[in-house]
Design a protein around this motif. Sequence first.
Motif, mmCIF file in Angstrom:
data_model
loop_
_atom_site.group_PDB
_atom_site.id
_atom_site.type_symbol
_atom_site.label_atom_id
_atom_site.label_comp_id
_atom_site.label_asym_id
_atom_site.label_seq_id
_atom_site.Cartn_x
_atom_site.Cartn_y
_atom_site.Cartn_z
ATOM 1 N N LYS A 73 -4.625 -4.851 0.320
ATOM 2 C CA LYS A 73 -5.303 -4.856 -0.983
ATOM 3 C C LYS A 73 -6.587 -4.012 -0.935
ATOM 4 N N LEU A 74 -7.217 -3.951 0.254
ATOM 5 C CA LEU A 74 -8.351 -3.017 0.424
ATOM 6 C C LEU A 74 -7.839 -1.580 0.317
ATOM 7 N N HIS A 104 0.793 -1.240 0.000
ATOM 8 C CA HIS A 104 0.000 0.000 0.000
ATOM 9 C C HIS A 104 0.824 1.288 0.000
ATOM 10 N N HIS A 153 -9.384 -8.211 -1.170
ATOM 11 C CA HIS A 153 -9.798 -7.006 -0.431
ATOM 12 C C HIS A 153 -11.212 -7.143 0.114
ATOM 13 N N ALA A 194 -14.626 -0.869 0.700
ATOM 14 C CA ALA A 194 -13.821 -0.102 -0.265
ATOM 15 C C ALA A 194 -14.516 1.194 -0.686
ATOM 16 N N SER A 253 -4.637 -4.589 -7.205
ATOM 17 C CA SER A 253 -5.240 -4.981 -5.930
ATOM 18 C C SER A 253 -5.571 -6.472 -6.012
ATOM 19 N N GLY A 297 -11.041 -7.718 3.604
ATOM 20 C CA GLY A 297 -10.173 -6.785 4.315
ATOM 21 C C GLY A 297 -10.904 -5.727 5.111
#
Length: 286
Positions: free
Chosen positions: A168-169, A112, A142, A260, A138, A145
Amino acid sequence: MKDKICLITGANSGIGFETAKSLCEKGATLILVCRSLEKAKKAIDEIKTAIPGAIALPAFADLASQTDIRKMAAQINAEYPKLDVLINNAGSWFSEVELTEDGIERQWAINHLAPFLLTHLLLPLLVKSDDPRVITVSSDSHFHGKIHFEDVNLLKNYHGLRAYAQSKLANVLFTLEFERRKDDLPISTYAVQPGLVKTDIGVKHTISFHAIMWKLRRLGGVSPQKGAETSIFLASDKDVSKLSGKYWDKCQPKSPSKNAVNEGDAANLWELSLKMCGIDDFFTGI
Ligand SMILES: NC(=O)c1ccc[n+]([C@@H]2O[C@H](COP(=O)([O-])OP(=O)(O)OC[C@H]3O[C@@H](n4cnc5c(N)ncnc54)[C@H](OP(=O)(O)O)[C@@H]3O)[C@@H](O)[C@H]2O)c1
């Protein structure tokens, strides 16, 4: 892609290598960010053997080190006239918790904060392109996440999968928040899900149990060439810049997770990332 300059991180293996190779085939100039001369040379030799006339050049950084990222970005800013496509592709998976030289958990730093910092540092070159794009790789991981704002390094409750899903989120939250904050800056941003892909990501820095689980899981995956298709499409399609600020899978926009699209979390993450990277204003210096 002739006359386009693309920079891709994690270009020496897996999805990143196939993305770089295909963009070279389309005529782009590729800057391959790798950790060592040896890895870059091997990837570049392989690309040039497969595609005579390919323009592939190396850049070096350990993306776990903010000093390395800043040094590499300064060199790129000095050496190239513009940047058309930045692909934040590098990613890692660690079974064990360990902090980087900057005091940051490694997946959070590499997966990130490195894309966040590198995008910020390369904005001055990106704005020199007539169609600049930032693609961040990504994952559908996610969907599992959550951003642990109270302990983003997960020191109290580390698990490799939890750290991976969180990072990944963050890639998707970053992409969507960039879109909200960019005002009239003509940069398109995309987050990508490459699918389950047969690469070595789950065996490089994992304990043997996790490595075996990954080897079994990836049996059901697609090839790295297939996994690279959405990144290649977003880097090269003529019209896709109209569809900025979305999550992509199989060359199509797709709804990301509920977490997200949480704008409060996205704003908090933006502030936290600025602080963790020592940046005052993300859009400064353009
Ligand atoms: N494979 C999948 O099923 C899958 C699914 C969803 C998302 N993804 C994402 O796809 C991206 C590419 O992964 P991959 O599957 O192609 O794995 P991979 O073959 O292991 O590629 C990862 C790349 O990132 C580089 N990298 C990792 N840590 C780095 C660091 N500290 N500094 C510089 N480079 C670093 C690696 O370099 P080294 O070779 O030096 O380690 C490698 O080139 C990642 O963001 C991953 O999260 C993969």
